[in-house]
Design a protein around this motif. Structure first.
Motif, mmCIF file in Angstrom:
data_model
loop_
_atom_site.group_PDB
_atom_site.id
_atom_site.type_symbol
_atom_site.label_atom_id
_atom_site.label_comp_id
_atom_site.label_asym_id
_atom_site.label_seq_id
_atom_site.Cartn_x
_atom_site.Cartn_y
_atom_site.Cartn_z
ATOM 1 N N LEU A 234 0.830 -1.210 0.000
ATOM 2 C CA LEU A 234 0.000 0.000 0.000
ATOM 3 C C LEU A 234 0.861 1.256 0.000
ATOM 4 O O LEU A 234 0.560 2.229 -0.694
ATOM 5 C CB LEU A 234 -0.942 -0.012 1.205
ATOM 6 C CG LEU A 234 -1.942 -1.173 1.240
ATOM 7 C CD1 LEU A 234 -2.726 -1.150 2.538
ATOM 8 C CD2 LEU A 234 -2.855 -1.137 0.034
ATOM 9 N N ASP A 235 1.949 1.237 0.773
ATOM 10 C CA ASP A 235 2.865 2.372 0.782
ATOM 11 C C ASP A 235 3.516 2.559 -0.587
ATOM 12 O O ASP A 235 3.602 3.673 -1.090
ATOM 13 C CB ASP A 235 3.968 2.177 1.827
ATOM 14 C CG ASP A 235 3.472 2.339 3.246
ATOM 15 O OD1 ASP A 235 2.435 3.001 3.446
ATOM 16 O OD2 ASP A 235 4.128 1.817 4.160
ATOM 17 N N SER B 184 1.033 3.891 -3.191
ATOM 18 C CA SER B 184 0.707 5.307 -3.003
ATOM 19 C C SER B 184 1.909 6.194 -3.324
ATOM 20 O O SER B 184 1.748 7.278 -3.885
ATOM 21 C CB SER B 184 0.188 5.572 -1.589
ATOM 22 O OG SER B 184 1.187 5.329 -0.632
ATOM 23 N N LYS B 185 3.124 5.759 -3.004
ATOM 24 C CA LYS B 185 4.315 6.536 -3.337
ATOM 25 C C LYS B 185 4.558 6.559 -4.850
ATOM 26 O O LYS B 185 4.985 7.574 -5.400
ATOM 27 C CB LYS B 185 5.548 5.984 -2.612
ATOM 28 C CG LYS B 185 5.510 6.160 -1.102
ATOM 29 C CD LYS B 185 5.444 7.603 -0.679
ATOM 30 C CE LYS B 185 6.792 8.256 -0.725
ATOM 31 N NZ LYS B 185 6.780 9.643 -0.235
ATOM 32 N N GLN C 88 2.184 6.372 -7.140
ATOM 33 C CA GLN C 88 1.181 7.294 -7.663
ATOM 34 C C GLN C 88 1.584 8.742 -7.386
ATOM 35 O O GLN C 88 1.447 9.619 -8.250
ATOM 36 C CB GLN C 88 -0.180 6.998 -7.049
ATOM 37 C CG GLN C 88 -1.296 7.844 -7.609
ATOM 38 C CD GLN C 88 -2.643 7.478 -7.028
ATOM 39 O OE1 GLN C 88 -2.737 6.883 -5.958
ATOM 40 N NE2 GLN C 88 -3.694 7.836 -7.726
ATOM 41 N N GLU C 89 2.106 9.010 -6.200
ATOM 42 C CA GLU C 89 2.560 10.353 -5.859
ATOM 43 C C GLU C 89 3.711 10.786 -6.764
ATOM 44 O O GLU C 89 3.755 11.930 -7.237
ATOM 45 C CB GLU C 89 3.013 10.397 -4.397
ATOM 46 C CG GLU C 89 3.544 11.729 -3.955
ATOM 47 C CD GLU C 89 4.106 11.705 -2.548
ATOM 48 O OE1 GLU C 89 4.769 12.699 -2.190
ATOM 49 O OE2 GLU C 89 3.912 10.726 -1.813
#
Length: 131
Positions: free
Chosen positions: A24-25, A28-29, A31-32
């Motif tokens: 999950l991290d 999300s990273k 995508q960021e």
């Protein structure tokens, strides 16, 4: 034979990824990082002005062949990216590559193998590859 630079990069990411080991991290990273790459590119237009965008609907004749179709499209970009903006975009693309490799590591995938599969698909399908 695997590309050593790509494998070395993926191994380095594996060793350096300390805080974000959860899928999950990493997702999300990743995508960021993609969003920051987009933002850096947009800032070259809106902040610096070294690039400009001129976009409009393209008129494509109905009888154009697939080989000629490429002639009717453009990037919509005008200008040249300045060294400062280029550095920022490259930095953000580097972070995107980092998290892409991290995602590959978590899923036990080899980044270079993925690169080769995509290259083979592009080479085989050529212009019929509408991705």
């Amino acid at each position: 034979m695997k590309d050593l630079i790509c494998d070395e990069f993926q191994n380095a990411v594996s060793e350096l990824l300390i805080r974000h080991h959860s899928i999950l991290d990493v997702l999300s990273k990743f995508q960021e990082a993609c969003a920051r790459t987009n933002r850096a590119t947009v800032k070259a237009v809106t902040g610096c002005g070294c690039l400009s965008i001129e976009a409009k609907k393209r008129q494509i004749p109905p009888d154009v062949s697939l080989h000629e179709l490429k002639d009717y499209f453009s990037s919509h970009l005008n200008g040249e990216i300045c060294p400062s903006c280029q550095e920022m975009v490259e930095t953000e693309l580097g972070k995107t590559l980092f998290y892409m490799a991290a995602l590959c590591n978590l899923l036990n995938l080899n980044l270079y193998d993925i690169f080769l599969k995509e290259h083979k698909k592009l080479s085989t399908l050529r212009i019929f590859n509408f991705t």
